[in-house]
Enzyme design. Structure first.
Site, PDB file in Angstrom:
ATOM      1  N   CYS A 115      14.581  10.586   4.759  1.00 16.20           N
ATOM      2  CA  CYS A 115      14.589  10.278   6.201  1.00 16.20           C
ATOM      3  C   CYS A 115      15.962  10.511   6.793  1.00 16.20           C
ATOM      4  CB  CYS A 115      14.137   8.840   6.415  1.00 16.20           C
ATOM      5  SG  CYS A 115      15.035   7.669   5.390  1.00 16.20           S
ATOM      6  N   LYS A 131       0.844  -1.200   0.000  1.00 17.90           N
ATOM      7  CA  LYS A 131       0.000   0.000   0.000  1.00 17.90           C
ATOM      8  C   LYS A 131       0.879   1.250   0.000  1.00 17.90           C
ATOM      9  CE  LYS A 131      -1.425   2.729   3.152  1.00 17.90           C
ATOM     10  NZ  LYS A 131      -1.446   4.032   2.464  1.00 17.90           N
ATOM     11  N   GLU A 180      10.812   1.545   9.705  1.00 15.99           N
ATOM     12  CA  GLU A 180      11.835   2.502   9.236  1.00 15.99           C
ATOM     13  C   GLU A 180      11.222   3.882   9.375  1.00 15.99           C
ATOM     14  OE1 GLU A 180      14.818   2.019   8.504  1.00 15.99           O
ATOM     15  OE2 GLU A 180      15.032  -0.064   7.882  1.00 15.99           O
ATOM     16  N   GLU A 235      12.042  16.883  13.148  1.00 11.13           N
ATOM     17  CA  GLU A 235      12.419  16.542  11.773  1.00 11.13           C
ATOM     18  C   GLU A 235      11.688  17.478  10.814  1.00 11.13           C
ATOM     19  OE1 GLU A 235      10.801  12.913  10.079  1.00 11.13           O
ATOM     20  OE2 GLU A 235      12.637  12.609   8.949  1.00 11.13           O
ATOM     21  N   GLY A 258       7.764   5.171   7.343  1.00 14.34           N
ATOM     22  CA  GLY A 258       6.975   6.392   7.488  1.00 14.34           C
ATOM     23  C   GLY A 258       7.390   7.146   8.741  1.00 14.34           C
ATOM     24  N   SER A 259       6.456   7.892   9.294  1.00 16.69           N
ATOM     25  CA  SER A 259       6.792   8.766  10.411  1.00 16.69           C
ATOM     26  C   SER A 259       6.811   8.004  11.739  1.00 16.69           C
ATOM     27  CB  SER A 259       5.762   9.894  10.491  1.00 16.69           C
ATOM     28  OG  SER A 259       4.490   9.331  10.756  1.00 16.69           O
ATOM     29  N   GLY A 273       4.436   5.015  12.971  1.00 16.51           N
ATOM     30  CA  GLY A 273       5.155   3.786  13.328  1.00 16.51           C
ATOM     31  C   GLY A 273       4.724   3.251  14.685  1.00 16.51           C
TER      32      GLY A 273
HETATM   33  P1  NAD Z   1       3.291   8.686   7.366  1.00 17.26           P
HETATM   34  O1  NAD Z   1       3.643   7.965   8.603  1.00 17.26           O
HETATM   35  O2  NAD Z   1       2.312   9.773   7.418  1.00 17.26           O
HETATM   36  O3  NAD Z   1       2.725   7.669   6.261  1.00 17.26           O
HETATM   37  C1  NAD Z   1       3.450   6.531   5.854  1.00 17.26           C
HETATM   38  C2  NAD Z   1       2.476   5.484   5.346  1.00 17.26           C
HETATM   39  O4  NAD Z   1       1.673   5.013   6.442  1.00 17.26           O
HETATM   40  C3  NAD Z   1       1.477   5.971   4.300  1.00 17.26           C
HETATM   41  O5  NAD Z   1       1.306   4.952   3.344  1.00 17.26           O
HETATM   42  C4  NAD Z   1       0.210   6.196   5.106  1.00 17.26           C
HETATM   43  O6  NAD Z   1      -0.970   6.112   4.343  1.00 17.26           O
HETATM   44  C5  NAD Z   1       0.308   5.042   6.083  1.00 17.26           C
HETATM   45  N1  NAD Z   1      -0.488   5.207   7.315  1.00 17.26           N
HETATM   46  C6  NAD Z   1      -0.961   6.341   7.863  1.00 17.26           C
HETATM   47  N2  NAD Z   1      -1.626   6.075   9.021  1.00 17.26           N
HETATM   48  C7  NAD Z   1      -1.533   4.734   9.193  1.00 17.26           C
HETATM   49  C8  NAD Z   1      -1.981   3.851  10.223  1.00 17.26           C
HETATM   50  N3  NAD Z   1      -2.644   4.288  11.294  1.00 17.26           N
HETATM   51  N4  NAD Z   1      -1.686   2.537  10.104  1.00 17.26           N
HETATM   52  C9  NAD Z   1      -0.987   2.075   9.045  1.00 17.26           C
HETATM   53  N5  NAD Z   1      -0.536   2.860   8.045  1.00 17.26           N
HETATM   54  C10 NAD Z   1      -0.807   4.182   8.118  1.00 17.26           C
HETATM   55  O7  NAD Z   1       4.675   9.170   6.758  1.00 17.26           O
HETATM   56  P2  NAD Z   1       4.911  10.077   5.471  1.00 17.26           P
HETATM   57  O8  NAD Z   1       4.546  11.476   5.809  1.00 17.26           O
HETATM   58  O9  NAD Z   1       4.299   9.432   4.274  1.00 17.26           O
HETATM   59  O10 NAD Z   1       6.480   9.947   5.284  1.00 17.26           O
HETATM   60  C11 NAD Z   1       7.398  10.821   5.860  1.00 17.26           C
HETATM   61  C12 NAD Z   1       8.072  10.166   7.050  1.00 17.26           C
HETATM   62  O11 NAD Z   1       8.651   8.930   6.643  1.00 17.26           O
HETATM   63  C13 NAD Z   1       9.221  10.991   7.581  1.00 17.26           C
HETATM   64  O12 NAD Z   1       9.174  10.996   8.984  1.00 17.26           O
HETATM   65  C14 NAD Z   1      10.448  10.242   7.106  1.00 17.26           C
HETATM   66  O13 NAD Z   1      11.577  10.449   7.884  1.00 17.26           O
HETATM   67  C15 NAD Z   1       9.981   8.838   7.152  1.00 17.26           C
HETATM   68  N6  NAD Z   1      10.795   7.981   6.284  1.00 17.26           N
HETATM   69  C16 NAD Z   1      11.619   7.049   6.856  1.00 17.26           C
HETATM   70  C17 NAD Z   1      12.447   6.270   6.057  1.00 17.26           C
HETATM   71  C18 NAD Z   1      13.363   5.232   6.642  1.00 17.26           C
HETATM   72  O14 NAD Z   1      13.773   4.346   5.909  1.00 17.26           O
HETATM   73  N7  NAD Z   1      13.706   5.294   7.904  1.00 17.26           N
HETATM   74  C19 NAD Z   1      12.423   6.442   4.678  1.00 17.26           C
HETATM   75  C20 NAD Z   1      11.573   7.418   4.140  1.00 17.26           C
HETATM   76  C21 NAD Z   1      10.764   8.174   4.951  1.00 17.26           C
END
Ligand code: NAD
Length: 468
Positions: free
Chosen positions: A274, A167, A240, A371, A218-219, A223
């Protein structure tokens, strides 16, 4: 209607509804994506479960399929790259490179050995430690590198013998949907399912009873929700998450010699990485020169629509993020920081922001502590190296960091004191498929890439054969 379909059980599937995907260069809806229903998610999970029995049994077919998938990405990199630029904003050359990179990652995993180890073989027993697949993997990705980060999961998950439901982020679903379409003829039906929808679709996946593993990028905030949702069923998780990476310059550094690499480490993908440099610590004596060198590069950077020739940096990907970066910069300026370059959004439509170098940022400013994930970099002076290290480590994040010096051995000693998953010396953002990547503290659990990343998509099994 949408030109993009989900992939469920090898079939093209439209959803009952669609949602708009905004081109960040215009701020307008440019396409529509399917909004999966709960029943469609169930169907995707069932398709993945049904495909698992056969897929797990044929390692050589898996390797061949992954190589063929990589070839599809290489062959269609520009076409898929255009879709990525449209939804993500990054320049077309970088988007195309991301697609090629995704192929490189798949190829790496297609050829990676599945480890097994005989730990005893004597008159009593033969004991072997092997890795077994887990079943269905739920893969959830963010909007900054949608395709590359998807393949960080797909490569090892599929090689190990798992099947996947992927997804993408609702901000960037199109390139992943196109990936699913492109691989329909390459992977057996149900091995890779791609569904799109809003955040709640992610939540449905993490509480669904089929997947045994959740691989999430993601964030930090999301997470933690993912970890909590996985706990009742003891699903395995790899997280991650975000970073607030420090770069520490030592007193022997030549600002002119490192400025390009520092700038790129902070502004690659418009700072939406990230593990980008998110704050720079500079000795007092070099402070003015470093700020000037970075500001000069920020002013020279060509920002624009990623489809236009010569553009180096596109818009910020989405409105909430654009507003957040603007807020953090405005707050720092109101608190006494100085914009050595940039300092705010650009005129006109789209989410364009001027590459910003902030000097004299006071302690406690949110742009230092949080961040920012965008094209704005605080540069902070320090007097004493131990104090700089303490400030660098005084955070819940621990993704990566870097130390810069004319003396690489000295820098390595300092880097060893950083509390983070990757400690770079005289570089930043050097990532590769064979190099494990993950975070300390709130930056994550587990790693991706290399054999260590592959382990995360397996269960360890001991095969103990008695000999008498
Ligand atoms: P986000 O956490 O808002 O979303 C990430 C994903 O999670 C999306 O697909 C979103 O639809 C989904 N999501 C949202 N709520 C959810 C829930 N309750 N349960 C399951 N899935 C859910 O993050 P973002 O804004 O898309 O990405 C930016 C963040 O990602 C930044 O903090 C960045 O540092 C981090 N990031 C980390 C890495 C890494 O490898 N460590 C790589 C890239 C980005």
């Amino acid at each position: 209607m949408s030109d993009y379909t989900m992939t469920i059980g090898g079939q093209a599937v439209a959803a009952p509804g669609t949602f708009g995907v905004v081109d960040p260069a215009t701020g307008e809806v440019a396409e529509r994506a399917p909004d999966a229903s709960r029943a469609q998610l169930d169907a995707a999970m069932e398709a993945a479960r049904a495909a698992y029995a056969q897929w797990r049994g044929d390692e050589s077919a898996r390797r061949k399929a992954l190589l063929a998938a990589a070839d599809v990405l290489f062959a269609r990199s520009e076409e898929i790259g255009r879709i990525l630029t449209l939804e993500q904003g990054k320049p077309l050359s970088e988007a195309t490179m991301e697609v090629v990179g995704a192929g490189v990652w798949l190829k790496y995993f297609a050829e990676l050995e599945l480890p097994s180890e005989v730990i005893q073989d004597d008159e009593r027993a033969r004991v072997e430690v092997v890795r077994r697949p887990m079943g269905v993997v739920a893969a959830i990705t963010p909007w900054n590198y949608p395709l590359l980060l998807a393949t960080w999961k797909l490569g090892p998950a599929l090689l190990a013998g798992n099947t996947v439901v992927l997804k993408p982020s609702p901000f960037t679903p199109l390139s992943s949907l196109r990936l699913g379409e492109a691989l329909r003829d390459v992977l057996p039906p149900g091995v890779l399912n791609v569904v799109s929808g809003g955040d709640e679709l992610g939540a449905w996946m993490t509480s669904h009873d089929v997947p045994r593993k959740i691989s999430f990028t993601g964030s930090v905030a999301t997470g933690k929700l993912v970890a909590a949702a996985a706990a009742p069923d003891l699903k395995r998780v790899t997280l991650e998450l975000g970073g607030n990476d420090p770069a520490i310059l030592l007193d022997d550094v030549d600002p002119a010699a490192v400025a390009d690499r520092l700038f790129n480490g902070a502004f690659q993908n418009n700072g939406q990485v990230c593990s980008a440099i998110k704050r720079v610590y500079v000795p007092d004596a070099l402070y003015g020169d470093v700020v000037d060198a970075l500001a000069e590069r920020a002013r020279a950077a060509k920002v624009g629509n990623g489809l236009d020739e010569g553009v180096q940096y596109g818009p910020i990907n989405n409105r909430p993020q654009y507003e957040r970066v603007g807020e953090l910069v405005a707050e720092a300026l109101a608190g006494g920081a100085r914009a050595a370059a940039g300092g705010g959004p650009m005129e006109g439509p789209g989410y364009f922001f001027r590459p910003t170098i902030l000097a004299d940022v006071p302690d406690g400013a949110r742009i230092v502590d949080e961040e920012q994930f965008g094209p704005a970099l605080p540069v902070i002076a320090y007097r004493d190296l131990d104090e700089a290290l303490a400030r660098a480590n005084a955070t819940n994040f621990g993704l990566s960091g870097s130390v810069w010096s004319a003396d690489a051995d000295r820098a390595s000693e300092v880097a060893a004191r950083l509390d983070c998953g990757t400690a770079w010396v005289n570089t930043h953002l050097a990532l590769a498929p064979h190099q494990p990547f993950g975070g300390f503290k709130w930056s994550g659990i587990g790693v991706e890439n290399g054999p260590w990343g592959l382990y995360g998509f397996t269960e360890m099994q001991v095969v103990h054969r008695a000999k008498n």
